[in-house]
Design an enzyme around this catalytic site. Structure first.
Site, mmCIF file in Angstrom:
data_model
loop_
_atom_site.group_PDB
_atom_site.id
_atom_site.type_symbol
_atom_site.label_atom_id
_atom_site.label_comp_id
_atom_site.label_asym_id
_atom_site.label_seq_id
_atom_site.Cartn_x
_atom_site.Cartn_y
_atom_site.Cartn_z
ATOM 1 N N GLY A 127 0.862 -1.189 0.000
ATOM 2 C CA GLY A 127 0.000 0.000 0.000
ATOM 3 C C GLY A 127 0.889 1.227 0.000
ATOM 4 O O GLY A 127 1.305 1.720 -1.054
ATOM 5 N N GLU A 171 -4.472 7.999 -1.610
ATOM 6 C CA GLU A 171 -3.551 8.921 -2.321
ATOM 7 C C GLU A 171 -2.380 9.289 -1.406
ATOM 8 O O GLU A 171 -1.889 10.418 -1.432
ATOM 9 C CB GLU A 171 -4.287 10.191 -2.756
ATOM 10 C CG GLU A 171 -5.425 9.922 -3.693
ATOM 11 C CD GLU A 171 -5.096 10.226 -5.145
ATOM 12 O OE1 GLU A 171 -4.031 10.798 -5.424
ATOM 13 O OE2 GLU A 171 -5.914 9.843 -5.993
ATOM 14 N N GLU A 209 0.594 10.052 7.164
ATOM 15 C CA GLU A 209 1.973 9.771 7.605
ATOM 16 C C GLU A 209 2.937 9.831 6.412
ATOM 17 O O GLU A 209 4.034 10.392 6.502
ATOM 18 C CB GLU A 209 2.051 8.376 8.263
ATOM 19 C CG GLU A 209 1.322 8.259 9.592
ATOM 20 C CD GLU A 209 -0.206 8.286 9.442
ATOM 21 O OE1 GLU A 209 -0.719 7.740 8.449
ATOM 22 O OE2 GLU A 209 -0.887 8.873 10.307
HETATM 23 C C1 LIG Z 1 -11.530 3.897 -0.471
HETATM 24 C C2 LIG Z 1 -10.156 3.628 -1.004
HETATM 25 C C3 LIG Z 1 -9.914 3.819 -2.363
HETATM 26 C C4 LIG Z 1 -8.652 3.523 -2.900
HETATM 27 N N1 LIG Z 1 -8.454 3.637 -4.251
HETATM 28 C C5 LIG Z 1 -7.292 3.181 -4.789
HETATM 29 C C6 LIG Z 1 -7.121 3.126 -6.213
HETATM 30 O O1 LIG Z 1 -7.996 3.527 -6.993
HETATM 31 N N2 LIG Z 1 -5.967 2.605 -6.704
HETATM 32 C C7 LIG Z 1 -4.976 2.145 -5.888
HETATM 33 O O2 LIG Z 1 -3.968 1.674 -6.404
HETATM 34 N N3 LIG Z 1 -5.107 2.194 -4.527
HETATM 35 C C8 LIG Z 1 -6.239 2.678 -3.957
HETATM 36 N N4 LIG Z 1 -6.395 2.695 -2.596
HETATM 37 C C9 LIG Z 1 -5.322 2.199 -1.744
HETATM 38 C C10 LIG Z 1 -4.629 3.294 -0.952
HETATM 39 O O3 LIG Z 1 -3.787 4.029 -1.791
HETATM 40 C C11 LIG Z 1 -3.890 2.630 0.224
HETATM 41 O O4 LIG Z 1 -4.885 2.170 1.118
HETATM 42 C C12 LIG Z 1 -2.944 3.563 0.917
HETATM 43 O O5 LIG Z 1 -1.851 3.873 0.100
HETATM 44 C C13 LIG Z 1 -2.422 2.974 2.234
HETATM 45 O O6 LIG Z 1 -1.938 1.680 2.062
HETATM 46 P P1 LIG Z 1 -2.447 0.503 3.042
HETATM 47 O O7 LIG Z 1 -3.913 0.584 3.121
HETATM 48 O O8 LIG Z 1 -1.849 -0.761 2.586
HETATM 49 O O9 LIG Z 1 -1.871 0.901 4.452
HETATM 50 P P2 LIG Z 1 -0.396 0.553 4.964
HETATM 51 O O10 LIG Z 1 0.606 0.988 3.981
HETATM 52 O O11 LIG Z 1 -0.364 -0.850 5.437
HETATM 53 O O12 LIG Z 1 -0.300 1.522 6.229
HETATM 54 C C14 LIG Z 1 -0.814 1.181 7.521
HETATM 55 C C15 LIG Z 1 -0.429 2.298 8.473
HETATM 56 O O13 LIG Z 1 1.007 2.379 8.563
HETATM 57 C C16 LIG Z 1 1.439 3.691 8.233
HETATM 58 N N5 LIG Z 1 2.726 3.616 7.557
HETATM 59 C C17 LIG Z 1 3.088 2.868 6.490
HETATM 60 N N6 LIG Z 1 4.365 3.103 6.185
HETATM 61 C C18 LIG Z 1 4.831 4.040 7.052
HETATM 62 C C19 LIG Z 1 6.057 4.690 7.252
HETATM 63 N N7 LIG Z 1 7.106 4.464 6.442
HETATM 64 N N8 LIG Z 1 6.163 5.571 8.267
HETATM 65 C C20 LIG Z 1 5.119 5.828 9.079
HETATM 66 N N9 LIG Z 1 3.926 5.232 8.949
HETATM 67 C C21 LIG Z 1 3.777 4.354 7.941
HETATM 68 C C22 LIG Z 1 0.336 4.244 7.326
HETATM 69 O O14 LIG Z 1 0.369 5.660 7.301
HETATM 70 C C23 LIG Z 1 -0.894 3.677 7.990
HETATM 71 O O15 LIG Z 1 -1.215 4.474 9.112
HETATM 72 C C24 LIG Z 1 -7.615 3.049 -2.040
HETATM 73 C C25 LIG Z 1 -7.869 2.891 -0.666
HETATM 74 C C26 LIG Z 1 -9.115 3.160 -0.151
HETATM 75 C C27 LIG Z 1 -9.339 2.922 1.324
#
Ligand SMILES: Cc1cc2nc3c(=O)[nH]c(=O)nc-3n(C[C@H](O)[C@H](O)[C@H](O)COP(=O)(O)OP(=O)(O)OC[C@H]3O[C@@H](n4cnc5c(N)ncnc54)[C@H](O)[C@@H]3O)c2cc1C
Length: 385
Positions: free
Chosen positions: A136, A368, A372
């Site tokens: 993500g 997007e 963080e």
């Molecule tokens: C409604 C919705 C629509 C979306 N639409 C799209 C889309 O059209 N196309 C697409 O490709 N994606 C899409 N996404 C995905 C979205 O981009 C990801 O959910 C987002 O980038 C976060 O990734 P994750 O959910 O895996 O969280 P994770 O990356 O697992 O993060 C979990 C937590 O850890 C924190 N974290 C992670 N790394 C770090 C770091 N290095 N330092 C500090 N904190 C950190 C994050 O901030 C978060 O609080 C969508 C998501 C949602 C919920």
């Protein structure tokens, strides 16, 4: 710095307001639609095509593909206007993740004819398939593999949370052609038709803000013709990043529009709701919330238009776009929370749009790039300067 807009831009804003209030909202009302699920496909198409006719759909795309190539500041004004309305067809106004994005400017002539031009007209929709269960925030760690076999690429993997995935006619799918290289030559983008054997887009996901707006894309030995490769092998990640600054400004612009709507509702309620024999707007604790809401909105608005102005001057706004997205997303969540507080129990009821807006904007702090990740981007750029 001049913060005024041209007459032409203000007229576009007025046309957009009329389009939303006189065409989209009545259609929403007529069919009793809400955000619990996406509107019927035929109504979405009707609204997309109408928006394309009016010039709003794909508005930030270049003129040679049917866009208006408008300055970032003007675009922010229009996105802000769109955010002011409780509109279930909001994705049909400009296109969003399901519509034309600068990523597709890498299309060759044949791809332009088949994908980009029909998209600009609102005839078809797409989705942006980058995120995966294991990647993500750490987006370059995608596991979906693309292996070249003759004149085809074989895709295997799974994308999730993809906006418009369940409805898209084709997907922009980012896959690894070389795991070790990651962003530096290891990720390639493919245009994958919904009906490609081995591709399955029918996995709607359930969210806090309704069901079926996002979904999974599953690829099992999915054979994608080599001609569907977008741009160059290994250049996919830089393509994906092309959209990033504009997307971040757009989120803030929508947030400012939504927050202004919440402030207006709160002001109306504070004037009219009485407690202890007087309007609640006479209580200083309520006034403090209204003042904080207005100040927060003013700050977001100013940051956003300053960053848009910088972009229109040709400056690199990577750091500022991250600041604007971070502040705008956090701001709208604070403002909605205060709107609910001012409305008391009424804010929690479905009679007002506040509880729904609260569910709608929570994700702004996540997608997007999470708040963080925005902070990391800002700090990285500061330390580099
Ligand atoms: C409604 C919705 C629509 C979306 N639409 C799209 C889309 O059209 N196309 C697409 O490709 N994606 C899409 N996404 C995905 C979205 O981009 C990801 O959910 C987002 O980038 C976060 O990734 P994750 O959910 O895996 O969280 P994770 O990356 O697992 O993060 C979990 C937590 O850890 C924190 N974290 C992670 N790394 C770090 C770091 N290095 N330092 C500090 N904190 C950190 C994050 O901030 C978060 O609080 C969508 C998501 C949602 C919920």
């Amino acid at each position: 710095m001049d913060f005024s807009f041209s007459q032409e831009t203000l007229m576009m804003q007025e046309t957009l307001r009329k389009f939303i209030t006189e065409e989209m909202l009545p259609l929403q009302e007529k069919h009793k639609l809400d955000r619990e699920k996406p509107p019927p496909a035929d109504l979405c198409k009707q609204m997309r095509k109408r928006s394309a006719e009016l010039g709003f759909y794909g508005i930030d795309m270049p003129e040679d593909v049917g866009g208006m190539d408008i300055p970032a500041a003007d675009r922010c004004l229009l996105f802000e206007e769109s955010g002011k309305h409780d509109n279930v067809f909001a994705n049909e106004v400009f296109g969003g993740a399901g519509g034309p994005t600068p990523v597709l400017l890498a299309c060759n002539d044949k791809q332009k004819e088949k994908y980009l031009l029909p998209l600009m007209k609102g005839d078809i929709t797409t989705c942006f398939g980058l995120s995966e269960p294991g990647a993500g925030s750490d987006a370059t760690n995608i596991q979906t593999m693309a292996v070249k076999k003759g004149d085809k690429w074989i895709l295997n993997g799974r994308k999730h949370y993809i906006t418009n995935g369940p409805s898209a006619d084709f997907a922009m799918v980012f896959a690894s052609n070389d795991r070790a290289k990651r962003a530096k030559g290891g990720i390639t983008c493919f245009l994958v038709d919904r009906d490609t054997p081995g591709a399955d887009f029918d996995h709607p996901q359930h969210t806090m803000d309704g069901d079926g707006w996002v979904g999974e894309l599953v690829f099992e030995d999915c054979e994608v013709p080599a001609e569907n490769l977008l741009g160059q092998v290994g250049a996919g990640f830089s393509l994906a990043m092309k959209w990033i600054n504009d997307g971040r400004l757009n989120i803030c612009a929508g947030s400012v529009g939504i927050a202004k709507r919440m402030l207006k509702l709160s002001l109306d309620y504070a004037r009219q709701r009485e407690a202890f024999g007087t309007a609640i707007g006479n209580f200083q604790l309520i006034q403090a919330m209204l003042a904080d809401m207005a100040t927060d909105i003013f700050a977001a608005e100013n940051m956003m238009y300053r960053a848009a102005w910088m972009k229109d001057q040709g400056q690199d706004i990577r750091k500022e776009a991250a600041m604007v997205k971070l502040f705008g997303a956090e701001m709208v969540n604070r403002v909605v929370d205060q709107a609910m507080q001012i409305h008391g129990g009424m804010g929690f009821m479905r009679e007002t749009p506040i509880e729904h807006v609260m569910r709608q904007v929570r994700v702004y702090r996540i997608f997007e790039g999470t708040s963080e990740i925005q902070r990391l981007t800002i700090a990285k750029n500061l330390l580099k300067e």
